[in-house]
Design an enzyme around this catalytic site. Structure first.
Site, PDB file in Angstrom:
ATOM      1  N   THR A 119      48.349  37.007  42.400  1.00 38.62           N
ATOM      2  CA  THR A 119      47.607  37.987  43.206  1.00 38.62           C
ATOM      3  C   THR A 119      48.532  38.786  44.114  1.00 38.62           C
ATOM      4  O   THR A 119      49.563  38.267  44.579  1.00 38.62           O
ATOM      5  CB  THR A 119      46.575  37.252  44.083  1.00 38.62           C
ATOM      6  N   TYR A 143      44.622  31.389  50.544  1.00 39.00           N
ATOM      7  CA  TYR A 143      44.474  31.789  49.138  1.00 39.00           C
ATOM      8  C   TYR A 143      45.812  32.313  48.594  1.00 39.00           C
ATOM      9  O   TYR A 143      46.318  31.833  47.563  1.00 39.00           O
ATOM     10  CB  TYR A 143      43.377  32.855  49.006  1.00 39.00           C
TER      11      TYR A 143
END
Ligand code: UDP
Length: 330
Positions: A119, A143
């Site tokens: 990501t 995350y």
């Protein structure tokens, strides 16, 4: 197509299911492992599905052995940033620790290729607005950190073994299958295009713009929105790169240009023919002003060519899926 079976973890999720569709369409042997905690059985369609967790060594080992898997594409993960801030151990457990466990099984069973779903959140608040793969990684939430730790684990394992990998750092993913078979179905969505389409179909009374005072042309945040089908194609191109003997690599996946929140909402209004009810709110904590990919490496190394780089197409496919969900909820 050439190669052994492919295990897709998280193949019942939004991005994984689009990759599974494309792999099947070109005749690959695919099996899916998903615990269905966030994914949907329907998204897997007729691909063989094992319901289980990536961190379960016995389940994973059985699958790798019995299907002679030589490639793993790893999507299974939790992906909601605010949740990761509230429950970091859940993210380090399900994302980082489970990936380590999966990699242990891969090492034991001689898996050759590993494609990893990473990501742009690994860049945190970027110092430059356009990030290339050498930009500093400094995630600002669990995350992003959980994904970066997995990237490092992969890097170190590949240095110590024959496993080669491609880690793909996604920018803002939206859209749905252009033939309307699958799409993003996650409840309680927070992503801009999904939220805007839910508003259009009547699931939300209004929309919020978080921040109108950013140093951007219209004051709202700018992101690089990529169609999920192009993102899926990037995974197949990355697999082909590895099968050709290509070196392990980390690659951004985006279009290399951005749209502001207002530009996105203008597109939603244009495509839907609706006037949107918009509220202007303060900035959302942790949101950078601009986040756009420099994504030349994936083009150079794999020959990946996006086909759906058009905001109205992305919005139109997202809206079509939202309308379908309204008729036939998942
Ligand atoms: N955004 C917004 N309203 C929303 C959701 C998002 O204004 O309801 C903005 C957000 O501040 C950012 C952009 O839209 O500038 C994209 O946010 P999203 O949550 O879709 O993805 P992120 O870039 O945070 O991963």
């Amino acid at each position: 197509m050439a190669g052994g079976s492919i295990l897709v973890t998280g193949g019942a999720g939004y991005i994984g299911s689009h990759v599974v569709l494309q792999l099947r369409e070109r005749g690959e042997r695919v099996i899916v492992l998903d615990d269905l905690s966030r994914g949907f059985r329907q998204a897997v369609r007729d691909t063989p599905l094992t319901i289980g967790n990536v961190g379960d060594r016995e389940v994973v080992s059985n699958l790798l052995r019995s299907h002679a898997v030589d490639t793993v594409m790893h999507f299974a993960a939790y992906t909601i940033v605010p949740e990761s801030v509230r429950e970091p151990l859940k993210y380090y457990g399900n994302n980082t620790c489970a990936t380590r466990s999966l990699l242990q099984s891969c090492a034991e069973h001689g898996v050759k290729h590993f494609v990893f779903s990473s990501t742009a959140a690994v860049y945190g608040t970027p110092t430059a607005e356009i990030c290339d793969e050498n930009s500093p990684t400094a995630p600002i939430n669990p995350y992003g950190t959980s994904k970066l730790m997995s990237e490092w684990t992969l890097r170190d394992l590949s240095a110590a073994s024959d496993l080669r990998y491609a880690a793909l750092r996604y920018f803002n993913v939206a859209g749905s299958d252009t033939r309307g078979r699958i799409g993003q179905s996650t409840p309680n969505a927070t992503l801009l295009i999904k939220v805007a389409c839910e508003h259009v179909v009547g699931k939300r009374p209004h929309l919020c713009i978080f921040g109108t005072d950013y140093p951007t042309p219209d004051g709202t945040g700018v992101r690089d929105y990529i169609h999920v089908e192009d993102l899926a194609t990037a995974h197949l191109a990355s697999l082909d790169h590895l099968r050709r003997g290509g070196a392990s690599t980390v690659m951004n996946v985006g279009y290399g240009h951005g749209y502001s929140v207002r530009e996105v909402l203008d597109s939603v209004a244009r495509v839907s023919g609706r006037k949107l009810v918009i509220r202007e709110e303060p900035r959302r904590a942790g949101d950078p002003s601009t986040l756009v990919a420099k994504a030349q490496r994936i083009r150079d190394l794999t020959g990946w060519q996006p086909r759906l780089d058009d905001l109205d197409t992305i919005v139109s496919n997202s809206l079509a899926w939202e309308r379908k969900l309204l008729q036939e909820p998942w």
